[in-house]
Write a protein that holds these residues in place. Structure first.
Motif, PDB file in Angstrom:
ATOM      1  N   MET A 179      -2.530 -12.806  11.185  1.00 35.62           N
ATOM      2  CA  MET A 179      -2.918 -11.684  10.346  1.00 35.62           C
ATOM      3  C   MET A 179      -3.648 -10.649  11.185  1.00 35.62           C
ATOM      4  SD  MET A 179      -4.219 -13.409   6.732  1.00 35.62           S
ATOM      5  CE  MET A 179      -4.550 -11.774   6.036  1.00 35.62           C
ATOM      6  N   ALA A 180      -3.864  -9.481  10.581  1.00 36.51           N
ATOM      7  CA  ALA A 180      -4.643  -8.421  11.207  1.00 36.51           C
ATOM      8  C   ALA A 180      -5.806  -8.081  10.270  1.00 36.51           C
ATOM      9  CB  ALA A 180      -3.780  -7.186  11.443  1.00 36.51           C
ATOM     10  N   LEU A 181      -6.788  -7.394  10.792  1.00 37.49           N
ATOM     11  CA  LEU A 181      -7.871  -6.942   9.918  1.00 37.49           C
ATOM     12  C   LEU A 181      -7.352  -5.895   8.944  1.00 37.49           C
ATOM     13  CD1 LEU A 181     -10.913  -6.611  12.371  1.00 37.49           C
ATOM     14  CD2 LEU A 181     -10.546  -8.362  10.621  1.00 37.49           C
ATOM     15  N   ILE A 182      -6.433  -5.036   9.419  1.00 36.86           N
ATOM     16  CA  ILE A 182      -5.879  -3.959   8.593  1.00 36.86           C
ATOM     17  C   ILE A 182      -4.364  -4.050   8.610  1.00 36.86           C
ATOM     18  CG2 ILE A 182      -5.748  -1.462   8.261  1.00 36.86           C
ATOM     19  CD1 ILE A 182      -8.340  -1.277   9.927  1.00 36.86           C
ATOM     20  N   GLY A 183      -3.763  -4.036   7.436  1.00 37.18           N
ATOM     21  CA  GLY A 183      -2.312  -4.141   7.360  1.00 37.18           C
ATOM     22  C   GLY A 183      -1.829  -4.183   5.930  1.00 37.18           C
ATOM     23  N   PRO A 184      -0.535  -4.377   5.714  1.00 39.07           N
ATOM     24  CA  PRO A 184       0.001  -4.498   4.358  1.00 39.07           C
ATOM     25  C   PRO A 184      -0.573  -5.727   3.656  1.00 39.07           C
ATOM     26  CG  PRO A 184       1.750  -4.156   5.968  1.00 39.07           C
ATOM     27  CD  PRO A 184       0.505  -4.456   6.744  1.00 39.07           C
ATOM     28  N   ARG A 185      -0.497  -5.725   2.361  1.00 43.10           N
ATOM     29  CA  ARG A 185      -0.995  -6.830   1.562  1.00 43.10           C
ATOM     30  C   ARG A 185      -0.244  -8.120   1.900  1.00 43.10           C
ATOM     31  NH1 ARG A 185      -4.970  -9.028  -1.616  1.00 43.10           N
ATOM     32  NH2 ARG A 185      -4.145 -10.147  -3.402  1.00 43.10           N
ATOM     33  N   PRO A 186      -0.957  -9.248   2.175  1.00 40.87           N
ATOM     34  CA  PRO A 186      -0.255 -10.521   2.399  1.00 40.87           C
ATOM     35  C   PRO A 186       0.293 -11.044   1.078  1.00 40.87           C
ATOM     36  CG  PRO A 186      -2.641 -10.837   2.478  1.00 40.87           C
ATOM     37  CD  PRO A 186      -2.410  -9.364   2.359  1.00 40.87           C
ATOM     38  N   LEU A 187       1.604 -11.186   0.988  1.00 43.18           N
ATOM     39  CA  LEU A 187       2.253 -11.536  -0.279  1.00 43.18           C
ATOM     40  C   LEU A 187       2.991 -12.859  -0.187  1.00 43.18           C
ATOM     41  CD1 LEU A 187       3.669  -8.020  -1.177  1.00 43.18           C
ATOM     42  CD2 LEU A 187       1.735  -9.149  -2.270  1.00 43.18           C
ATOM     43  N   ASP A 201      12.979  -3.249   0.423  1.00 42.34           N
ATOM     44  CA  ASP A 201      11.877  -2.732   1.239  1.00 42.34           C
ATOM     45  C   ASP A 201      11.105  -3.839   1.942  1.00 42.34           C
ATOM     46  OD1 ASP A 201      12.317  -0.038   0.479  1.00 42.34           O
ATOM     47  OD2 ASP A 201      11.269  -0.397  -1.417  1.00 42.34           O
ATOM     48  N   MET A 202      11.430  -5.088   1.641  1.00 44.51           N
ATOM     49  CA  MET A 202      10.681  -6.215   2.181  1.00 44.51           C
ATOM     50  C   MET A 202      10.725  -6.249   3.711  1.00 44.51           C
ATOM     51  SD  MET A 202      11.216 -10.287   1.365  1.00 44.51           S
ATOM     52  CE  MET A 202      12.997 -10.047   1.332  1.00 44.51           C
ATOM     53  N   ALA A 203      11.903  -6.064   4.297  1.00 48.10           N
ATOM     54  CA  ALA A 203      12.045  -6.163   5.751  1.00 48.10           C
ATOM     55  C   ALA A 203      11.184  -5.127   6.470  1.00 48.10           C
ATOM     56  CB  ALA A 203      13.509  -5.999   6.143  1.00 48.10           C
ATOM     57  N   GLU A 204      11.103  -3.915   5.913  1.00 52.36           N
ATOM     58  CA  GLU A 204      10.305  -2.863   6.546  1.00 52.36           C
ATOM     59  C   GLU A 204       8.819  -3.200   6.491  1.00 52.36           C
ATOM     60  OE1 GLU A 204       9.743   2.016   6.447  1.00 52.36           O
ATOM     61  OE2 GLU A 204      11.034   1.004   4.973  1.00 52.36           O
ATOM     62  N   VAL A 205       8.351  -3.706   5.354  1.00 49.09           N
ATOM     63  CA  VAL A 205       6.939  -4.065   5.212  1.00 49.09           C
ATOM     64  C   VAL A 205       6.567  -5.189   6.173  1.00 49.09           C
ATOM     65  CG1 VAL A 205       5.233  -5.060   3.638  1.00 49.09           C
ATOM     66  CG2 VAL A 205       6.756  -3.259   2.840  1.00 49.09           C
ATOM     67  N   LEU A 206       7.485  -6.102   6.398  1.00 48.83           N
ATOM     68  CA  LEU A 206       7.208  -7.270   7.234  1.00 48.83           C
ATOM     69  C   LEU A 206       7.286  -6.982   8.737  1.00 48.83           C
ATOM     70  CD1 LEU A 206       9.032 -10.103   5.247  1.00 48.83           C
ATOM     71  CD2 LEU A 206       6.591  -9.558   5.284  1.00 48.83           C
ATOM     72  N   THR A 207       7.478  -5.726   9.117  1.00 48.45           N
ATOM     73  CA  THR A 207       7.451  -5.399  10.547  1.00 48.45           C
ATOM     74  C   THR A 207       6.027  -5.426  11.095  1.00 48.45           C
ATOM     75  OG1 THR A 207       7.344  -3.028  10.057  1.00 48.45           O
ATOM     76  CG2 THR A 207       9.534  -3.989  10.442  1.00 48.45           C
ATOM     77  N   LEU A 208       5.023  -5.374  10.213  1.00 50.09           N
ATOM     78  CA  LEU A 208       3.626  -5.442  10.633  1.00 50.09           C
ATOM     79  C   LEU A 208       2.974  -6.721  10.130  1.00 50.09           C
ATOM     80  CD1 LEU A 208       2.306  -1.804   9.995  1.00 50.09           C
ATOM     81  CD2 LEU A 208       3.137  -2.789  12.129  1.00 50.09           C
ATOM     82  N   LYS A 209       1.899  -7.120  10.791  1.00 48.62           N
ATOM     83  CA  LYS A 209       1.138  -8.272  10.320  1.00 48.62           C
ATOM     84  C   LYS A 209       0.436  -7.921   9.007  1.00 48.62           C
ATOM     85  CE  LYS A 209      -0.039  -9.987  14.955  1.00 48.62           C
ATOM     86  NZ  LYS A 209      -1.156 -10.282  15.881  1.00 48.62           N
ATOM     87  N   PRO A 210       0.357  -8.857   8.079  1.00 49.27           N
ATOM     88  CA  PRO A 210      -0.427  -8.605   6.865  1.00 49.27           C
ATOM     89  C   PRO A 210      -1.903  -8.491   7.214  1.00 49.27           C
ATOM     90  CG  PRO A 210       0.238 -10.908   6.982  1.00 49.27           C
ATOM     91  CD  PRO A 210       0.937 -10.206   8.106  1.00 49.27           C
ATOM     92  N   GLY A 211      -2.644  -7.710   6.417  1.00 50.67           N
ATOM     93  CA  GLY A 211      -4.038  -7.468   6.739  1.00 50.67           C
ATOM     94  C   GLY A 211      -5.006  -8.021   5.713  1.00 50.67           C
ATOM     95  N   ILE A 212      -6.229  -8.327   6.179  1.00 55.07           N
ATOM     96  CA  ILE A 212      -7.288  -8.735   5.258  1.00 55.07           C
ATOM     97  C   ILE A 212      -7.631  -7.577   4.333  1.00 55.07           C
ATOM     98  CG2 ILE A 212      -9.704  -9.456   5.086  1.00 55.07           C
ATOM     99  CD1 ILE A 212      -9.399 -10.975   7.656  1.00 55.07           C
TER     100      ILE A 212
END
Length: 224
Positions: free
Chosen positions: A142-150, A162-173
């Motif tokens: 995970m990252a401190l800042i990122g998309p919502r972990p779902l 849109d799932m694949a695009e969102v998952l290009t980054l680590k989810p954030g706290i």
């Protein structure tokens, strides 16, 4: 001027160029160091919270929720336990049923009968239950800042193509979802914010999120 007037996302914070590889690596290293420092200073609080939850719930003070991380890799996300229902019905089964039946415009912050303790509600209000996730930042999941972990179900049902695009980054706290409404947001709004962050990821936008996150956590606004 804002990108989403109803959510208060300023365009000027995201006008810079997207994060380069160098920026991503530097940010990742800085976040891991910061997470280690936070864990060190928060360890007495974490110990106290774990003991209180253990006494109140008579169960493990930690729970693990299955989440889908960067590039779709699944991992078990740790949180402090804040739900201990009297009935032993499978939490996972009820969660899946609830997510699948939730419309896109339903807000997440619906009162949950499983949150039956004042102490648990206090932990959720001020995001104390999220502290164990700092370990995931240290491990790189995970990252401190990122998309919502779902959960996989939330992504499949409510994010679709849109799932694949969102998952290009680590989810954030924390992220835009937290500073722009938190649990008062609908699934549709959360998806738009996650996409906005991925497409406009910049140091300016991240700094905005850091500033707003402090205010949101200290105020306890829009927590369920």
């Amino acid at each position: 001027m804002t990108a989403y007037p109803e959510l208060g996302v300023p365009l000027d914070a995201a006008n810079g160029r997207g994060a380069t590889r160098v920026l991503v690596r530097l940010t990742d290293a800085a976040e891991r160091i910061f997470a280690a420092v936070l864990l060190l200073f928060a360890s007495p609080l974490c110990l106290a919270v774990a003991i209180i939850i253990l006494v109140l719930s008579r169960r493990s003070p930690f729970v693990a929720h299955l989440r889908r991380g960067q590039f779709g890799h699944e991992f078990w996300m740790w949180k402090f336990r804040t739900m201990w229902p009297r009935q032993q019905t499978s939490t996972r089964v009820r969660l899946v049923e609830r997510v699948r039946s939730a419309p896109l415009d339903e807000r997440k912050g619906i009162p949950d009968p499983r949150i039956s303790s004042r102490f648990a509600r206090l932990c959720r209000k001020f995001s104390v239950d999220e502290l164990p996730q700092l370990w995931h930042v240290l491990s790189g999941r995970m990252a401190l800042i990122g998309p919502r972990p779902l959960t996989p179900v939330e992504l499949d049902v409510h994010y679709g193509k849109d799932m694949a695009e969102v998952l290009t980054l680590k989810p954030g706290i924390t992220g835009l979802w937290q500073v722009c409404g938190r649990n008062s947001l609908t699934y549709r709004q959360r998806r738009r914010l996650d996409l906005f962050f991925v497409r406009h990821n910049s140091s300016g936008l991240r700094w905005l999120i850091v500033r707003r996150s402090l205010a949101v956590v200290l105020s306890g606004r829009n927590a369920s």
